[in-house]
Scaffold this motif. Structure first.
Motif, PDB file in Angstrom:
ATOM      1  N   VAL A 193       0.882  -1.572   0.149  1.00  0.00           N
ATOM      2  CA  VAL A 193      -0.069   0.108  -0.041  1.00  0.00           C
ATOM      3  C   VAL A 193       0.915   1.621  -0.295  1.00  0.00           C
ATOM      4  O   VAL A 193       0.775   2.357  -0.566  1.00  0.00           O
ATOM      5  CB  VAL A 193      -1.187   0.312   1.068  1.00  0.00           C
ATOM      6  CG1 VAL A 193      -1.941   1.503   0.999  1.00  0.00           C
ATOM      7  CG2 VAL A 193      -1.655  -1.367   1.051  1.00  0.00           C
ATOM      8  N   GLY A 194       2.266   0.873   0.758  1.00  0.00           N
ATOM      9  CA  GLY A 194       2.197   2.560   1.019  1.00  0.00           C
ATOM     10  C   GLY A 194       3.770   2.859  -0.228  1.00  0.00           C
ATOM     11  O   GLY A 194       3.470   3.669  -0.601  1.00  0.00           O
ATOM     12  N   ARG A 195       4.005   1.817  -0.549  1.00  0.00           N
ATOM     13  CA  ARG A 195       4.909   1.586  -2.076  1.00  0.00           C
ATOM     14  C   ARG A 195       3.495   1.980  -3.606  1.00  0.00           C
ATOM     15  O   ARG A 195       4.055   3.061  -4.237  1.00  0.00           O
ATOM     16  CB  ARG A 195       5.447   0.229  -3.052  1.00  0.00           C
ATOM     17  CG  ARG A 195       6.785   0.083  -1.700  1.00  0.00           C
ATOM     18  CD  ARG A 195       7.047  -1.335  -1.602  1.00  0.00           C
ATOM     19  NE  ARG A 195       7.354  -1.483  -3.257  1.00  0.00           N
ATOM     20  CZ  ARG A 195       7.270  -2.919  -3.370  1.00  0.00           C
ATOM     21  NH1 ARG A 195       6.494  -4.109  -2.821  1.00  0.00           N
ATOM     22  NH2 ARG A 195       7.609  -3.467  -4.729  1.00  0.00           N
ATOM     23  N   LEU A 196       2.336   1.248  -3.334  1.00  0.00           N
ATOM     24  CA  LEU A 196       1.709   2.334  -4.221  1.00  0.00           C
ATOM     25  C   LEU A 196       1.556   3.702  -3.921  1.00  0.00           C
ATOM     26  O   LEU A 196       1.371   4.629  -5.552  1.00  0.00           O
ATOM     27  CB  LEU A 196       0.276   1.526  -4.110  1.00  0.00           C
ATOM     28  CG  LEU A 196       0.338   0.099  -5.050  1.00  0.00           C
ATOM     29  CD1 LEU A 196      -0.716  -1.015  -5.021  1.00  0.00           C
ATOM     30  CD2 LEU A 196       0.700   0.180  -6.114  1.00  0.00           C
ATOM     31  N   GLN A 197       0.765   3.908  -3.183  1.00  0.00           N
ATOM     32  CA  GLN A 197       0.732   5.074  -2.464  1.00  0.00           C
ATOM     33  C   GLN A 197       1.730   6.872  -3.157  1.00  0.00           C
ATOM     34  O   GLN A 197       1.645   7.457  -3.547  1.00  0.00           O
ATOM     35  CB  GLN A 197       0.711   5.844  -1.248  1.00  0.00           C
ATOM     36  CG  GLN A 197      -0.774   4.809  -0.827  1.00  0.00           C
ATOM     37  CD  GLN A 197      -1.057   5.431   0.389  1.00  0.00           C
ATOM     38  OE1 GLN A 197      -0.591   4.634   1.155  1.00  0.00           O
ATOM     39  NE2 GLN A 197      -2.060   5.210   0.852  1.00  0.00           N
ATOM     40  N   ALA A 198       3.288   5.990  -2.695  1.00  0.00           N
ATOM     41  CA  ALA A 198       4.245   6.769  -2.994  1.00  0.00           C
ATOM     42  C   ALA A 198       4.736   6.098  -4.970  1.00  0.00           C
ATOM     43  O   ALA A 198       4.603   7.494  -5.416  1.00  0.00           O
ATOM     44  CB  ALA A 198       5.684   5.400  -3.166  1.00  0.00           C
ATOM     45  N   TRP A 199       4.234   5.358  -5.572  1.00  0.00           N
ATOM     46  CA  TRP A 199       3.974   5.627  -7.228  1.00  0.00           C
ATOM     47  C   TRP A 199       3.199   6.865  -7.847  1.00  0.00           C
ATOM     48  O   TRP A 199       3.766   7.504  -8.282  1.00  0.00           O
ATOM     49  CB  TRP A 199       3.705   3.958  -7.676  1.00  0.00           C
ATOM     50  CG  TRP A 199       3.817   3.930  -9.576  1.00  0.00           C
ATOM     51  CD1 TRP A 199       5.286   4.346  -9.916  1.00  0.00           C
ATOM     52  CD2 TRP A 199       2.517   4.479 -10.224  1.00  0.00           C
ATOM     53  NE1 TRP A 199       4.371   4.025 -11.177  1.00  0.00           N
ATOM     54  CE2 TRP A 199       3.147   4.627 -11.500  1.00  0.00           C
ATOM     55  CE3 TRP A 199       1.157   4.603  -9.278  1.00  0.00           C
ATOM     56  CZ2 TRP A 199       1.622   4.070 -12.325  1.00  0.00           C
ATOM     57  CZ3 TRP A 199       0.346   4.049 -10.325  1.00  0.00           C
ATOM     58  CH2 TRP A 199       1.185   4.645 -11.961  1.00  0.00           C
ATOM     59  N   ASN A 240       4.243   8.241 -10.144  1.00  0.00           N
ATOM     60  CA  ASN A 240       3.819   8.488 -11.603  1.00  0.00           C
ATOM     61  C   ASN A 240       4.689   8.092 -13.161  1.00  0.00           C
ATOM     62  O   ASN A 240       4.627   8.363 -13.468  1.00  0.00           O
ATOM     63  CB  ASN A 240       2.602   9.169 -12.455  1.00  0.00           C
ATOM     64  CG  ASN A 240       1.275   9.096 -12.196  1.00  0.00           C
ATOM     65  OD1 ASN A 240       0.574   8.002 -11.880  1.00  0.00           O
ATOM     66  ND2 ASN A 240       0.575  10.044 -11.508  1.00  0.00           N
ATOM     67  N   ASP A 241       5.811   7.887 -11.901  1.00  0.00           N
ATOM     68  CA  ASP A 241       6.977   7.512 -13.075  1.00  0.00           C
ATOM     69  C   ASP A 241       6.535   5.954 -13.355  1.00  0.00           C
ATOM     70  O   ASP A 241       6.188   4.616 -12.892  1.00  0.00           O
ATOM     71  CB  ASP A 241       8.282   7.055 -11.590  1.00  0.00           C
ATOM     72  CG  ASP A 241       9.144   6.776 -13.040  1.00  0.00           C
ATOM     73  OD1 ASP A 241       9.884   7.323 -13.578  1.00  0.00           O
ATOM     74  OD2 ASP A 241       9.580   5.455 -12.768  1.00  0.00           O
ATOM     75  N   TYR A 242       6.635   6.167 -15.176  1.00  0.00           N
ATOM     76  CA  TYR A 242       6.488   4.509 -15.200  1.00  0.00           C
ATOM     77  C   TYR A 242       6.884   3.269 -15.809  1.00  0.00           C
ATOM     78  O   TYR A 242       6.398   2.808 -15.448  1.00  0.00           O
ATOM     79  CB  TYR A 242       5.937   5.228 -17.352  1.00  0.00           C
ATOM     80  CG  TYR A 242       5.101   4.291 -17.573  1.00  0.00           C
ATOM     81  CD1 TYR A 242       3.525   4.305 -17.544  1.00  0.00           C
ATOM     82  CD2 TYR A 242       5.525   3.036 -18.378  1.00  0.00           C
ATOM     83  CE1 TYR A 242       3.030   3.495 -18.739  1.00  0.00           C
ATOM     84  CE2 TYR A 242       5.332   2.314 -20.014  1.00  0.00           C
ATOM     85  CZ  TYR A 242       4.109   2.664 -19.775  1.00  0.00           C
ATOM     86  OH  TYR A 242       3.032   1.713 -20.146  1.00  0.00           O
ATOM     87  N   THR A 243       8.111   2.943 -15.199  1.00  0.00           N
ATOM     88  CA  THR A 243       8.990   2.327 -15.239  1.00  0.00           C
ATOM     89  C   THR A 243       8.634   1.602 -13.947  1.00  0.00           C
ATOM     90  O   THR A 243       9.201   0.156 -13.725  1.00  0.00           O
ATOM     91  CB  THR A 243      10.579   2.800 -15.331  1.00  0.00           C
ATOM     92  OG1 THR A 243      10.849   3.392 -16.794  1.00  0.00           O
ATOM     93  CG2 THR A 243      11.320   1.473 -15.060  1.00  0.00           C
ATOM     94  N   GLU A 244       8.947   2.600 -13.239  1.00  0.00           N
ATOM     95  CA  GLU A 244       8.090   2.273 -11.864  1.00  0.00           C
ATOM     96  C   GLU A 244       7.174   1.677 -11.618  1.00  0.00           C
ATOM     97  O   GLU A 244       6.906   0.024 -11.106  1.00  0.00           O
ATOM     98  CB  GLU A 244       8.882   3.458 -10.701  1.00  0.00           C
ATOM     99  CG  GLU A 244       8.588   2.705  -9.540  1.00  0.00           C
ATOM    100  CD  GLU A 244       9.162   1.877  -8.701  1.00  0.00           C
ATOM    101  OE1 GLU A 244       8.997   1.161  -7.799  1.00  0.00           O
ATOM    102  OE2 GLU A 244      10.826   1.265  -8.681  1.00  0.00           O
ATOM    103  N   GLY A 245       5.975   1.802 -12.437  1.00  0.00           N
ATOM    104  CA  GLY A 245       5.291   1.654 -12.325  1.00  0.00           C
ATOM    105  C   GLY A 245       5.217  -0.443 -12.649  1.00  0.00           C
ATOM    106  O   GLY A 245       3.632  -1.220 -12.444  1.00  0.00           O
TER     107      GLY A 245
END
Length: 210
Positions: free
Chosen positions: A10-16, A20-25
């Motif tokens: 959840v924390g990582r998704l909220q940070a993403w 909205n970095d496409y590669t990290e997504g």
């Protein structure tokens, strides 16, 4: 997925979502859903269609995991909630101690704080071990009782149940760290079972002459 793991994702998704970095997504998508048909479409590049599809998929997963984590807490007995609360207090203490260690010049004071940091680490291992046991087995961990003349059989029957449940959990576990922990617990339960089988009460139960 354990409560701690759910909260981490959840924390990582909220940070993403904040970046909205496409590669990290893409990395998050592959971790959560695997390299499925949609993933193979998304890796072609961040065009307007793919950007929206990635954002929608991860946003939906975030909401799903939020609901899941809330349900996990509601279903927990108060003793497990207390364990989590104790862990949070210990983690805050450890963070403060580490900050003090970086600022202090006195070697003796640094040593005392470093010693306490190690103690907290051991306490957290025990706490999270008990929490994980509840998540795997659906019941609160009970410390092994001092074996008395009249209770080895009860403990033996409990340990057999723990072995069965841990073995089933191991069959479906995927993450290497989780598998190692389950394998360790399974070995410990089997060793305890073997020791209990040497007691007179268990021998009688298994039909052996005493």
């Amino acid at each position: 997925m354990s409560y701690e793991k759910t909260q981490d994702v959840v924390g990582r998704l909220q940070a993403w979502l904040a970046k909205n970095d496409y590669t990290e997504g893409l990395r998050l998508y592959a971790e959560l859903f695997g390299e499925n048909v949609t993933y193979r479409l998304l890796v072609r590049g961040p065009n307007s269609f793919n950007v929206k599809k990635l954002h929608d998929a991860l946003s939906a997963q975030l909401e799903k995991l939020k609901v899941q984590s809330e349900a996990q807490l509601v279903a927990e007995p108060s003793s497990v909630a207390e364990l989590r609360s104790n862990a949070s207090v210990l983690m805050n203490e450890r963070t403060a101690l580490k900050a003090q260690i970086r600022m202090l010049d006195d070697e003796a004071m640094r040593f005392e704080r470093a010693k306490r940091v190690l103690e907290i680490g051991e306490q957290l291992d025990r706490i999270y071990g008990q929490v994980e046991f509840f998540e795997l087995n659906g019941q609160v961990w009970q410390e092994p009782e001092q074996l008395q003349a009249d209770d080895p059989l009860r403990r033996y029957l409990n340990v057999r149940t723990y072995i069965s449940r841990t073995a089933k959990a191991l069959e479906v576990a995927i993450m290497p760290k989780k598998r190692l922990e389950l394998e360790r617990k399974l070995r410990e339960f089997k060793l305890e079972k073997a020791a209990l089988e040497l007691t007179d009460a268990v021998k009688k139960y298994n039909g052996h002459a005493v």
